[in-house]
Design a protein around this motif. Structure first.
Motif, PDB file in Angstrom:
ATOM      1  N   TYR D 110       4.976  -7.504  -8.076  1.00 41.75           N
ATOM      2  CA  TYR D 110       4.179  -6.605  -8.920  1.00 41.75           C
ATOM      3  C   TYR D 110       3.361  -7.397  -9.935  1.00 41.75           C
ATOM      4  CZ  TYR D 110       2.952  -2.920 -12.196  1.00 41.75           C
ATOM      5  OH  TYR D 110       2.252  -2.074 -13.014  1.00 41.75           O
ATOM      6  N   ALA D 111       3.925  -8.491 -10.412  1.00 40.97           N
ATOM      7  CA  ALA D 111       3.253  -9.297 -11.425  1.00 40.97           C
ATOM      8  C   ALA D 111       1.985  -9.967 -10.896  1.00 40.97           C
ATOM      9  CB  ALA D 111       4.211 -10.360 -11.964  1.00 40.97           C
ATOM     10  N   PHE D 112       1.788  -9.953  -9.582  1.00 43.94           N
ATOM     11  CA  PHE D 112       0.604 -10.613  -9.025  1.00 43.94           C
ATOM     12  C   PHE D 112      -0.587  -9.667  -8.949  1.00 43.94           C
ATOM     13  CE2 PHE D 112       3.022 -14.155  -6.561  1.00 43.94           C
ATOM     14  CZ  PHE D 112       3.614 -14.523  -7.744  1.00 43.94           C
ATOM     15  N   GLY D 113      -0.468  -8.538  -9.596  1.00 40.49           N
ATOM     16  CA  GLY D 113      -1.628  -7.696  -9.826  1.00 40.49           C
ATOM     17  C   GLY D 113      -2.130  -6.937  -8.641  1.00 40.49           C
ATOM     18  N   SER D 114      -3.430  -6.975  -8.439  1.00 37.83           N
ATOM     19  CA  SER D 114      -4.098  -6.000  -7.599  1.00 37.83           C
ATOM     20  C   SER D 114      -3.840  -6.185  -6.111  1.00 37.83           C
ATOM     21  CB  SER D 114      -5.592  -6.010  -7.878  1.00 37.83           C
ATOM     22  OG  SER D 114      -6.121  -7.274  -7.567  1.00 37.83           O
ATOM     23  N   SER D 115      -3.000  -7.148  -5.727  1.00 36.17           N
ATOM     24  CA  SER D 115      -2.685  -7.265  -4.310  1.00 36.17           C
ATOM     25  C   SER D 115      -1.281  -6.736  -3.990  1.00 36.17           C
ATOM     26  CB  SER D 115      -2.788  -8.733  -3.871  1.00 36.17           C
ATOM     27  OG  SER D 115      -1.924  -9.523  -4.656  1.00 36.17           O
ATOM     28  N   SER D 116      -0.499  -6.421  -5.004  1.00 38.04           N
ATOM     29  CA  SER D 116       0.898  -6.042  -4.769  1.00 38.04           C
ATOM     30  C   SER D 116       1.044  -4.619  -4.241  1.00 38.04           C
ATOM     31  CB  SER D 116       1.701  -6.160  -6.066  1.00 38.04           C
ATOM     32  OG  SER D 116       3.009  -5.659  -5.872  1.00 38.04           O
ATOM     33  N   ASP D 117       1.981  -4.465  -3.315  1.00 33.50           N
ATOM     34  CA  ASP D 117       2.320  -3.151  -2.764  1.00 33.50           C
ATOM     35  C   ASP D 117       3.424  -2.464  -3.582  1.00 33.50           C
ATOM     36  OD1 ASP D 117       3.992  -5.251  -1.978  1.00 33.50           O
ATOM     37  OD2 ASP D 117       4.656  -4.244  -0.173  1.00 33.50           O
TER      38      ASP D 117
END
Lengths: 162, 162, 162, 162
Positions: D110-117
């Protein structure tokens, strides 16, 4: 015209969701320049895509040759932070006269979204390469450092004047 | 020391989910400087929080007074893009001798995440304010423009040399 | 198979950096489903792209006709939050027997990045449409509400049971 | 009331910018529930913060005991994807009668932003836990799977029915 050389580093690391490891794919630079609405006359060339701990003097000679080989006097190099100072020193000693060479990178990959410093550092480094006199510089933490007056503090991750 | 004056603009606009309108809350600058891992000696002061279409010459006089009043010679102003050039012109004509004043802003609010140019522009403007000689400048699109040689193209949203 | 009907709403609003206004472009749904790594058998069709304050009973009849017209019994509708309950009521009264119809939306546009609730709501609504018995539901705030037992609190922006 | 048990996994991994390694800090769940504007009656408890490859049967017994120990019949477990199916199987065989237990996770932190599912999966799992009958389920890729009818395809990273 500004020449950008890409060498890899945390700046361009991606997350492989199958293996859970970080890896290199294509550079994020074109997307970043687009998002930054950048209208500078730029040429981007990827020289290598490696973790800076793996950069050898052979790689540094390759970078130096490319700096010498381009006609422009404004050169930006994206580089891993761990050995950024070593590469700056190498380039400075190769006496590439009359060129402004700025190295920058990131502590958190651009691909990791809203926590990454990479986009800020890119804006900063592009400005320094236009405005600083010839020399070799490291641009991190909003600042610029002469190649012979900087070190990375490995426990905090910040660059410091020495 | 670098003085940052905040005046509002798209740079700092937020989305009000109840009304569906854009509005101003606190400036995003402290969070941005933290994320940029910025170690510059900075002072941030909010002078106003307005859309730049609403900035009057009274507001500009206020900005000019603040520029004169601070001891430092390095001043960064965040400002809406629509009248950024007018404010730059106003400050230049007030002959604030010996100071480097850089105005920057954003086309997309920082709060809108991964599409905003604001973080890049901030890095760029902070670098220009350190490296450019005294004068009044607009820093947008990765470039800097002298106050009397720039216009915003209102149909494309890019700043152009004139 | 799940049928998704797109009608617009805050969920799909974008920011126009030239005018500074919100507007509709293409739906973000395909990108969102891709990012969600969704492997459901889905059909996405845009019926309209409007602010839900502008949705008329003619539009609602159009939506109802489309719900009747598809063979599947699982239907998800993205919709502005302001009149989501009115559209749910309209569809319920049209007695589309045997179908699970779930309406969802967002309080903050998906395009505004890390503050938007849209991606969470989409995951939630897709799950409810698979698991709830036939009926018309509103899925917001992690919950589902029967069409006749919900209202939007316009001062807080939350949906509440009534 | 819904009980959420946190066990770690990619869902909650963070990036350590000093070492360049992934690690666990606090769970992102509270921030995610806030962003999702979730108004469900929830209790969140962290049982462990580990990579699911390191989860032992002792850990699974701990999870099972916690599932039995709470009064609610709706339980959501965040879990690494690599052994999510094994833990689901373990919980199913412990015959925790009358409870709906849903395991979910993420392929990208989630912490990796706009690529997380992750944010999509959380919305999905919260909905399934409210709407599915008692049993043990895996919720990934927008779908739910019974514990005994699912496997993770380790080369693609998708969950598949078996």
């Amino acid at each position: 015209m500004i020449q950008i050389f890409v060498t890899g580093g945390t700046f361009d690391k991606e997350y492989n969701f199958v293996t859970g490891k970080l890896f290199f794919q294509d550079s994020n630079l074109p997307e970043m320049l687009d998002r930054g609405r950048c209208t500078l006359d730029l040429n981007v060339r990827t020289l290598m895509m490696v973790d800076s701990l793996e950069i050898t003097d052979l790689d540094r000679e390759n970078i130096a040759n490319n700096c010498r080989g381009v006609e422009t006097n404004q050169i930006l190099i994206t580089h891993g932070t761990d050995t950024m100072v070593e590469t700056a020193e190498y380039l400075a000693q190769k006496a590439i006269a009359g060129k402004t060479i700025v190295l920058t990178g990131a502590m958190i990959p651009y691909a990791f979204g809203s926590s990454s410093d990479g986009f800020f550092n890119l804006g900063s480094a592009l400005a320094f390469v236009q405005a600083l006199p010839p020399g070799v510089y490291v641009a991190m933490n909003g600042r610029y450092f002469n190649w012979d007056a900087v070190q990375k503090n490995r426990s905090t991750g910040y660059f410091e004047a020495v």
